[in-house]
Design a protein around this motif. Structure first.
Motif, short mmCIF file in Angstrom:
data_model
loop_
_atom_site.label_atom_id
_atom_site.label_comp_id
_atom_site.label_asym_id
_atom_site.label_seq_id
_atom_site.Cartn_x
_atom_site.Cartn_y
_atom_site.Cartn_z
N UNK A 245 -1.08 -4.85 -7.29
CA UNK A 245 -0.95 -4.48 -5.87
C UNK A 245 -2.29 -4.69 -5.16
N UNK A 246 -3.34 -4.23 -5.82
CA UNK A 246 -4.65 -4.37 -5.19
C UNK A 246 -4.98 -5.85 -4.97
N UNK B 35 2.61 6.26 -5.73
CA UNK B 35 2.02 6.65 -7.02
C UNK B 35 1.01 7.78 -6.81
N UNK B 36 0.24 7.64 -5.75
CA UNK B 36 -0.78 8.65 -5.44
C UNK B 36 -0.12 10.02 -5.27
N UNK C 214 -0.55 -1.38 -10.38
CA UNK C 214 -1.56 -0.96 -9.39
C UNK C 214 -2.60 -2.06 -9.20
N UNK C 215 -3.04 -2.61 -10.31
CA UNK C 215 -4.05 -3.67 -10.22
C UNK C 215 -3.50 -4.88 -9.49
N UNK D 138 -10.56 -3.41 -16.48
CA UNK D 138 -9.90 -2.55 -17.48
C UNK D 138 -8.99 -3.39 -18.37
N UNK E 120 1.55 1.95 -3.54
CA UNK E 120 0.42 2.61 -4.18
C UNK E 120 0.35 4.07 -3.76
N UNK E 121 0.65 4.32 -2.48
CA UNK E 121 0.59 5.69 -1.97
C UNK E 121 1.65 6.56 -2.65
N UNK F 280 2.55 0.41 -15.33
CA UNK F 280 2.20 0.94 -14.01
C UNK F 280 0.74 0.65 -13.67
N UNK F 281 -0.11 0.72 -14.69
CA UNK F 281 -1.53 0.41 -14.43
C UNK F 281 -1.66 -1.04 -13.97
N UNK G 108 0.83 -1.20 0.00
CA UNK G 108 0.00 0.00 0.00
C UNK G 108 0.87 1.26 0.00
N UNK H 50 1.14 1.53 -19.25
CA UNK H 50 0.42 0.26 -19.13
C UNK H 50 1.01 -0.58 -17.99
#
Lengths: 361, 796
Positions: A76-77, A18-19, A73-74, A103, A15-16, A69-70, A12, A67
């Motif tokens: 990671x989730x 990236x945020x 993220x997925x 997606x 992910x943070x 990085x997307x 997380x 792509x």
């Protein structure tokens, strides 16, 4: 479950990061060490090979990078949710599972891609794949020898003696060997064997009993779990580790990944590699000495040998000498070619002689 | 650009020439026999040709009067026939002019006027009048109103086909809504099978005449189609120039000889041709002499050791003038001859005439007979040994490897040729060539030598260079007019003489800007380019080539590009494949200019229009129907250069477009990924969705224009993430009055909305901020100009 919590937090955090990059108006990116043989360096402290300073950046600045990085993220989730639910999955399952993501752009186009991404995440989050609850496809290899251990399974604790409580197949190494606790042993050393045929020969001839040996079956290029348990046997039980393979360049790489760490998982060398591991053979000089049946080197064998000469992990006097002998005689031999001198030759003559030479016996 | 009216009757058309050769037939019969040449060979084509002639006429009439053309063309289906109406807003014509303009058949063709004019094309409106009369039996109905007159006049005109004389059958005054102009109505047999060509012709005419407004209506249209004008600028006026000596044909020269007021050739070439002054005229006349009379061979004077003796010969030829005078005369002649390097017969005549004056000192007169005798005697001496003279010349002209005997043989035979040839050793260049050929052939035959083409040519050149132009009077103009051969000599002499190129003020190119404007108004494309070359000359006629290219937009993307061909502002409709323009377009490697071209040659594919305009005082056509430009190398070269010039612009446009498309594609992909990423990141971290516009602008290397608002304070931030300076024009339309504008911005009140205008220049990687205050309830509308859409991220 604290490792799980840590792993989840680290994911997380990623992910943070990236945020925050997006919020700051920066282009999201993720840097990982370049995973090639030109970017591994010997770590003097731990005696293993680790990644050098060169980094590759996955940046949203390009369509490809965006792509990646997307997908990261997925993934990671997915991993965070998996840890939450205390489930696990295989790398291959992750690849197929991505098909269910809403997606299209986030879906993996090949398993290499998902494997590589999991490696990226391991490196960046400093959490191992095992702690993400990700398993490799193939099952771990086996152990046979005078070792008593306790395994924490999903179905409760099991206490197992690796000679008495197992069949001829031996004890199956779990995917995460860190769930094992060593209770007791009568072993003098660890013998890692490349091929199943040779492992069975040693067991049939009772080599493990006669020499108090823990026989680890590598099953070709060893899985991480195999390498991990080998390292633990060495580190925790203070047992010398030896490696017995075929006499060809691909087998030297098997030894390399046990002893020095592999290029793809150099970030885990500390955790996986056993730098003290010793190579038994088949050495090129054994081919000559024991007059073993041989096959000629193919072009790809020669290329592999030459490439090993350039590999920093093999730039030692010992390996340079062996590789040059082999390039010179242009021949290779399998472990089982020792059978040309009789079925007991390997346990009665070759191994005792070699182990004696190496000071293990 | 004088209208057709001003040149009427000055020159006769080629068709009339043709008509004369068929004297026994009526004009109607002549028309019938030649209608393919006149463009009336089919009903479909007849309509196109009639429209073409009438529109050309109308454009000429208006331009001549300095009026912006406003032309109306209508075709009506009148049952058995079609009615063609063409109206212009020209100066109008008087009753006297009507028959000349519309009726006198074949007078319209301005066949060799040295000026760029539409009239070069086709044969004139009168042909259309005749065609209409022959097919429908109806007269041409003409309405005209001159400027300032209260009423218009109406005429009905027929052509008497026996006499080839126009005749007004009926005339009356009438009312007309135009204040000035001319209208012609023709009823004729025809069909609309060439509808697309007709429409193309009108459309293309509108492209090359951007100063004209044309309205067109034909039976299948619901309402007239309007071709608006794109400029108020009339074509530059041209000056008619006289023909250039390098650009005329024999027939023209003969006609000019017959019509000129000059008597002498020198006067004729100076007054009738451009770029010919006294000096050039002298060169032309000398060249004419050489061609017409030939040159005279000049021979070396005998040396003292030669047997020949001019003085003694002259002495013996003179009788009864007394020894003293005779000797003095003979010495004078001999000295004068010896003083010259070479002497031709005409020169000898001068020498003798000069020497005869010595008789005055001795009280005697050397009369004509005596002088003739002296000339004859001296000439015999001079020509006594042509062979050794010729030997030296031939030796000098041939290579050293030639056998001495062969040279001697050739010289001897040449000497015989001169002896047997024309008197006074005259020969034209071609006669000389024959001498040399003959002598060389014989020498080859008898002396076993070879004289190749080059050797012969060299000998001829050497001999010709020492021969002398004769002083004879050239024939008078009136003699030449009758003498085709002599006139041909004159024409060749003119062509041979170096003469500077003709002036170019006789040309009126459309100019690149207006070519572009013309394309713009008729083709809805994304890109236009045009070029106008400098004037060049072919065969004595100046010409200018212009090219234009339109690309993209609504142009047909499938199939080949459209090639538009024009000559002197007139569209070429037929014979596309035979035209030099088409050939050049096909020969260009369009792939270099980023157009698709299957096989690497031929007309390129894609949504493109390629137009080429050739303007010249004499556009060379492949045939009388004047539909295709002939393959003249000079013109082809210029066409190619003009097209390439415009095509280079097309290339850089297409390159830019490609990179913008790539950027756009990247933008589309990333712009779809980034929001999803933001969404997922927010989900995983359990946060609100992050603002990602800045990051996106940075990724795209874009210019980001962003509004930040805090109570009454508005900030417009321009961040430049490109690698160049950017100067956007930013307009923010605010519904309440803004105050405290920073950074040089202005606010303009327009009906309760305030236009805040701001044009910052933002260096690469930096940002600019505009701040102002406005009441909190105001709303905004932001627009940014001067930055291509794909490079702009707007965040209101």
């Amino acid at each position: 479950m604290s490792t799980d919590t840590t792993a989840q937090e680290k994911l997380i955090d990623l992910a943070a990061e990236f945020y925050d990059q997006l919020e700051r108006g920066e282009i999201p990116e993720m840097s990982v060490p370049t995973r090639t043989k030109s970017n591994i360096v010997f770590d003097e402290d731990s005696d293993v090979w680790v990644y050098g300073d060169r980094e590759s950046t996955r940046s949203a600045n390009s369509v490809r990078g965006a792509r990646k990085l997307l997908k990261a993220i997925y993934t990671i989730e997915f991993l965070a949710d998996q840890l939450d639910a205390d489930r696990s999955s295989t790398l291959r399952e992750l690849y197929y599972l991505s098909e269910s993501w809403d997606v299209d752009e986030a879906q993996f186009s090949s398993q290499d891609e998902s494997n590589q991404l999991v490696e990226d995440l391991e490196i960046v989050s400093e959490v191992t794949r095992e702690d993400f609850h990700m398993r490799p496809e193939e099952s771990g290899a086996t152990i046979m020898g005078p070792l008593y251990l306790r395994e924490q399974t999903r179905r409760g604790e099991r206490e197992i003696h690796c000679q008495e409580d197992v069949g001829e197949g031996g004890y199956q190494i779990p995917n995460n060997p860190d769930t094992i606790e060593f209770l007791d042993n009568d072993a003098d050393f660890v013998l890692c064997v490349e091929t199943g045929g040779m492992r069975d020969r040693l067991v049939e001839n009772g080599f493990d009993e006669e020499y108090n040996t823990i026989i680890v079956h590598l099953k070709g290029q060893p899985a991480r779990a195999t390498r991990r348990i080998t390292k633990r046997l060495h580190d925790e039980l203070d047992l010398p580790v030896t490696v017995f393979t075929d006499g060809d360049p691909w087998s030297y790489r098997i030894f390399g990944s046990v002893a020095y760490g592999s290029i793809k998982s150099a970030h885990l060398s500390d955790y996986l590699a056993t730098p003290e591991a010793q190579f038994i053979g088949i050495q090129p000089e054994d081919i000559v000495e024991y007059d073993l049946p041989t096959d000629p080197l193919s072009d790809s064998d020669v290329n592999a040998l030459e490439s090993e000469l350039e590999d920093p992990r093999y730039q030692t006097d010992y390996w340079e000498k062996q590789i040059e002998i082999q390039l010179d005689i242009e021949k290779k031999s399998e472990q089982q070619s020792l059978a040309s001198h009789g079925l007991d030759f390997v346990t009665e003559t070759y191994l005792p002689e070699r182990l004696d030479e190496m000071g293990v016996l | 650009m004088p209208s057709i009216q001003s040149t009427l009757g000055e020159e006769e058309g080629i068709a009339e020439e043709l008509a004369e050769s068929q004297q026994q037939i009526s004009i109607a019969e002549f028309f019938e026999k030649n209608k393919h040449m006149l463009g009336f060979d089919s009903g479909a084509r007849a309509l196109v040709t009639a429209v073409k002639e009438a529109v050309d006429n109308a454009l000429d009439a208006t331009e001549e009067a300095g009026i912006l053309p406003d032309i109306y063309v209508e075709i009506d289906d009148a049952g058995d026939y079609y009615t063609l109406v063409v109206e212009d807003n020209g100066p109008g014509i008087t009753k006297e002019q009507v028959p000349k303009v519309f009726g006198k058949l074949l007078y319209g063709s301005r066949f060799h006027a040295r000026e760029q004019s539409r009239g070069q094309q086709g044969i004139g409106i009168s042909a259309a009048v005749l065609y209409s009369q022959l097919t429908s039996g109806k007269p041409a109905k003409i309405t005209s109103r001159t400027k300032g007159s209260a009423e218009a006049e109406y005429f009905e005109l027929i052509i008497d086909t026996d006499e080839n004389e126009p005749e007004i059958q009926h005339a009356e005054t009438t009312s007309w809504d135009r204040t000035h102009g001319t209208r012609i109505e023709l009823e004729m047999e025809g069909n609309m099978r060439a509808r697309s060509q007709l429409l193309k012709y009108i459309k293309h005419t509108a492209v090359v005449n951007p100063h004209a407004r044309i309205t067109f209506e034909e039976p299948s249209m619901d309402e007239p189609r309007q071709f608006e004008r794109a400029t108020d600028q009339l074509p530059a006026e041209t000056e008619e120039i006289r023909p250039h000596p390098h650009g005329v044909e024999l027939g023209t020269v003969l006609k000019m000889l017959a019509e000129t007021d000059s008597h002498s050739v020198s006067g004729f070439v100076q007054s009738e041709f451009t770029r010919v002054g006294k000096k050039t005229a002298d060169s032309i006349v000398d060249n004419f002499r050489d061609r017409h009379f030939g040159r005279e061979a000049a021979w070396r004077a005998p040396r003292s050791h030669d047997e020949a003796d001019v003085a003694r010969a002259v002495q013996q030829a003179v009788a009864n003038k007394g020894a003293e005078a005779t000797n003095a005369f003979a010495d004078e002649v001999a000295n004068a001859v010896a003083a010259r390097d070479r002497v031709a017969h005409s020169e000898l005549r001068e020498i003798v005439a000069d020497a005869a004056e010595i008789g005055d000192d001795h009280g005697v007169t050397f009369g004509a007979t005596v002088r003739e005798n002296a000339i004859g005697a001296a000439w015999d001496e001079l020509t006594a040994d042509r062979t050794s003279d010729l030997y030296q010349l031939v030796d000098a002209a041939t290579t050293t490897r030639k056998d001495d005997e062969a040279i001697d043989g050739l010289a001897e035979r040449l000497a015989k040729r001169f002896e047997k040839g024309r008197e006074r050793d005259r020969a034209t260049h071609s006669e000389l060539r024959k001498y040399v050929d003959r002598a060389a052939d014989q020498t080859e035959e008898y002396d076993d030598a070879t004289f190749g083409e080059t050797a012969r040519e060299n000998v001829v050149t050497e001999l010709w260079s020492v021969m002398v132009t004769v002083p004879d009077e050239v024939p008078k103009v009136r003699d030449l007019a009758e003498d085709r051969d002599a006139a041909s000599d004159l024409l060749e002499a003119m062509r041979e003489t170096d003469i500077i190129s003709p002036p170019t003020n006789c040309l009126s190119p459309i100019t690149a800007d207006l070519v572009e404007a013309g394309l713009k108004k008729e083709y809805d494309a994304d890109f236009y380019a045009a070029s106008t070359r400098d004037a060049d000359v072919h065969g004595g006629d100046p010409f200018i080539v212009e090219a234009g290219i339109a690309y993209g937009g609504d142009l047909e993307a499938d199939g080949q590009a459209d090639v538009l061909r024009f000559a002197n502002r007139v569209p070429l409709v037929y014979q596309r494949g035979a035209c030099a323009t088409t050939d050049v377009v096909k020969s260009i490697g369009w792939r270099n200019y980023n157009l698709s071209q299957p096989g690497g040659s031929g007309i390129p594919n894609g949504p493109a229009v390629i137009m080429v305009h050739v303007a010249s005082t004499n556009v060379p056509f492949t045939s009388e129907s004047k539909d295709a430009v002939a393959n003249v190398p000079e013109i082809e070269d210029e066409i190619e250069l003009a097209i390439r010039e415009a095509a280079r612009e097309l290339k850089s446009y297409l390159n830019k477009r490609k990179s913008l498309e790539k950027r756009k594609k990247k933008q589309n992909v990333i712009a779809s990924i980034l929001p999803k990423m933001a969404e997922k990141v927010a989900e995983v971290t359990d946060n609100d969705e992050p603002q990602y516009d800045d990051a996106l602008a940075r990724i795209m290397n874009n210019v980001l224009v962003e509004r930040e608002r805090e109570d009454g304070r508005v900030r417009l931030v321009v961040e430049n993430h490109t690698d160049t300076n950017e100067s956007p024009d930013i307009t923010d339309i605010v519904t309440a009055e803004p105050s405290n504008l920073s950074d040089g911005a202005t606010a303009v009140d327009m009906d309760g909305e305030w236009f805040v205008k701001w044009s910052p220049t933002v260096p690469s990687g930096e940002e600019a901020v505009l701040e102002y205050e406005v009441s909190a309830e105001a709303s905004f509308d932001l627009s940014v100009e001067g930055i291509e859409d794909p490079k702009l991220t707007l965040n209101q």
